[in-house]
Structures are given as structure tokens and as C-alpha cells.
Design a protein around this motif. Structure first.
Motif, PDB file in Angstrom:
ATOM      1  N   ILE A 123       0.832  -1.206   0.000  1.00 19.44           N
ATOM      2  CA  ILE A 123       0.000   0.000   0.000  1.00 19.44           C
ATOM      3  C   ILE A 123       0.864   1.252   0.000  1.00 19.44           C
ATOM      4  O   ILE A 123       0.584   2.221  -0.718  1.00 19.44           O
ATOM      5  N   ALA A 124       1.937   1.247   0.795  1.00 15.76           N
ATOM      6  CA  ALA A 124       2.826   2.408   0.857  1.00 15.76           C
ATOM      7  C   ALA A 124       3.481   2.681  -0.493  1.00 15.76           C
ATOM      8  O   ALA A 124       3.795   3.836  -0.821  1.00 15.76           O
ATOM      9  N   ALA A 152      -2.581  -1.117   9.499  1.00 11.05           N
ATOM     10  CA  ALA A 152      -2.763   0.284   9.872  1.00 11.05           C
ATOM     11  C   ALA A 152      -1.623   0.759  10.766  1.00 11.05           C
ATOM     12  O   ALA A 152      -1.084   1.867  10.581  1.00 11.05           O
ATOM     13  N   TYR A 153      -1.233  -0.058  11.721  1.00  7.18           N
ATOM     14  CA  TYR A 153      -0.140   0.308  12.621  1.00  7.18           C
ATOM     15  C   TYR A 153       1.167   0.507  11.856  1.00  7.18           C
ATOM     16  O   TYR A 153       1.897   1.497  12.064  1.00  7.18           O
ATOM     17  N   SER A 190       3.083   4.003  11.397  1.00  8.96           N
ATOM     18  CA  SER A 190       4.453   4.107  11.910  1.00  8.96           C
ATOM     19  C   SER A 190       5.401   4.681  10.871  1.00  8.96           C
ATOM     20  O   SER A 190       6.432   5.278  11.213  1.00  8.96           O
ATOM     21  N   ARG A 191       5.067   4.490   9.595  1.00  5.52           N
ATOM     22  CA  ARG A 191       5.891   5.031   8.513  1.00  5.52           C
ATOM     23  C   ARG A 191       5.474   6.447   8.125  1.00  5.52           C
ATOM     24  O   ARG A 191       6.023   7.033   7.195  1.00  5.52           O
ATOM     25  N   GLY A 192       4.451   6.964   8.804  1.00  8.71           N
ATOM     26  CA  GLY A 192       3.966   8.292   8.485  1.00  8.71           C
ATOM     27  C   GLY A 192       3.067   8.319   7.259  1.00  8.71           C
ATOM     28  O   GLY A 192       2.825   9.393   6.691  1.00  8.71           O
TER      29      GLY A 192
END
Length: 264
Positions: free
Chosen positions: A37-38, A211-212, A216-218
Motif C-alpha cells: 500500500i505504501a 494500519a499500525y 508508523s511510517r507516516g
């Protein structure tokens, strides 16, 4: 003796077993999905029959967010008992070879994506061929299935593929092959299925961990909010706008590449 509490005790044992034995697999799958997703990919989510329920739990569901892409086909779920949309037709169709490829021709799957397949038996033609087709297109595949059933099938039908054979990560739903959990005196078959509660628990655990890891990666997340929460209508509109943007972006890229245009 009451049997409602017998069922609850069985479900508690299963949830505890998932926690004790599948935590590392859930974490590994969540890390893969968060990275996807990122990086602008999608987590395509598929199930047929009752396995469509965890698909609906992933997105759109209150507390979920864009990045998950449900692959839904009304022909692969039932909304009637008999007749059109009934169980008999569904049970026949999900066992037919070749349908998955036709269904997937409606979607653009990219190598940066992930396919998440829910299939209790792991042997029906449609989920197996969904996983095979995804692998051929370069995707990573995560499956949630009954490994007890996998071992049973492997011993009896050595040449038939199982979704676990195709998957990069396999999460065991910790449910026996027959699915039903409770023995009742006077009945020769067990009652009360357990796989739905097991896989919905796993799907929500995956969503929470994804989600976490993204937060955490912003990575910005737009969360679908229940109307019981004090939120503006625009907040949920933004969720669907983000979902559409993710789909339009990939189809725009594909059209541009086919037409010789530059990728934006």
C-alpha cells in the motif's frame, strides 16, 4: 446442559490457538501488505460463498481504509436459498475451472500488488485459480485456509492443487475440515460453523497491523468512520475519493502505457 456456552468455549479456544500459532504469519502478511500500500499498490481481497464475509470486513467497513480492494462477484455468493442466486448454483460455479480467469479480466492486477484469498477448504477451483492467476501476474499471494483440511487433502488427492501450495504466506484459520464444531447427543453430524468467526478475527487482526505499520511510517490513512461517531460527512466522502483515486491512477497509467503516453 446448555450448548450456547459450549460453542463460546470452542470459539475461545480457536481464537487463542490463532493467537498462539499464527501471530508470526499475520505479522509477516501485514508487513507485506503495508509495504504494498505504501508503494502505491493494492491488496486485492477475494473469497466465495461464506468466505465473502471477511472480504466485506476488510473494505469498506467502519474502521477500515483504502488500500484494500474487494473482488466481489454476486455469482460467487448467495442471496437466496433456492433458485436464482441460490446455494446450489454457487456451489457448482465455485468448483468450475476457468471462471476465475474470466472474472479477473475485469480488473487490473499489478506485480506490486498482493492477493489475499479466503478459502476454508482451499480446494475449490475458483479460489485456487485466483491464486494461480495472481502468481502468473507477479503478485504475492496470502491465503487464509484450514491447514488441517490441507493435510487431509494432500494425503488423499496428491495431484490437485490447494491454495496453500500457491501462497507465499499461509495463515491457518485453525478450524477442522468439517467447519461445524459442536457435537449434540442424538445427532450424527456436528452443528454450528466456526470458520466465519475465525477468519473475521484474522481479517481484523491483519487490518489493525497494516494500519499500525503504515501509521508508523507516516503514511496518511483515511479511515471509514461510523455515523455514530461525531464526524463530518466529508470525512467519509474523502475515503471513497481516495479509493477511487487509487483505482483511476492505475488505470490511467495502464492507458498511458498502452497509448505510448508518459506515466504521470
Amino acid at each position: 446442559m446448555s450448548y450456547w456456552n459450549v460453542y463460546l468455549e470452542q470459539i475461545k479456544k480457536i481464537i487463542n490457538k490463532i493467537e498462539a500459532e499464527q501471530g508470526e504469519k499475520i505479522a509477516a502478511a501485514a508487513d507485506l501488505m503495508a509495504t504494498t500500500i505504501a508503494n502505491g499498490g493494492l491488496v486485492h481481497v477475494f473469497g466465495s460463498g461464506h468466505s465473502v464475509i471477511p472480504v466485506l470486513e476488510m473494505f469498506p467497513r467502519y474502521g477500515s481504509f483504502p488500500g484494500f480492494h474487494p473482488l466481489l462477484d454476486p455469482r460467487l455468493m448467495w442471496f437466496n436459498v433456492l433458485g436464482p442466486g441460490g446455494v446450489k448454483e454457487l456451489l457448482w460455479l465455485e468448483r468450475q475451472s476457468g471462471y476465475a480467469r474470466i472474472f479477473l479480466s475485469n480488473f487490473l492486477l499489478l506485480p506490486r500488488d498482493v492477493l489475499l484469498v479466503f478459502s476454508h477448504s482451499g480446494t475449490n477451483a475458483v479460489p485456487v485459480e485466483m491464486a494461480q492467476e495472481a502468481k502468473q501476474r507477479g503478485l504475492k499471494v496470502v491465503s487464509v485456509t484450514s491447514l488441517e483440511n490441507y493435510r487431509k487433502v494432500a494425503a488423499q488427492q496428491k495431484h490437485n492443487p490447494h491454495v496453500a501450495d500457491i501462497s507465499d504466506i499461509v495463515i491457518d484459520n485453525c478450524i477442522p475440515p468439517e467447519d461445524a464444531l459442536i457435537s449434540i447427543p442424538g445427532l450424527d453430524r456436528k452443528v454450528a460453523a466456526g470458520s466465519t468467526l475465525a477468519v473475521v478475527t484474522i481479517s481484523s487482526a491483519l487490518l489493525s497491523e497494516v494500519a499500525y505499520r503504515l501509521a508508523s511510517r507516516g503514511f496518511p490513512l483515511k479511515v471509514f468512520v461510523s455515523p455514530t461517531v461525531a464526524a463530518t460527512p466529508q470525512e467519509n466522502d474523502a475515503v471513497f475519493d481516495e479509493y477511487l483515486h487509487k483505482l483511476w491512477q492505475r488505470y490511467g497509467e495502464a492507458i498511458g502505457l498502452k497509448g505510448g503516453g508518459a506515466r504521470q
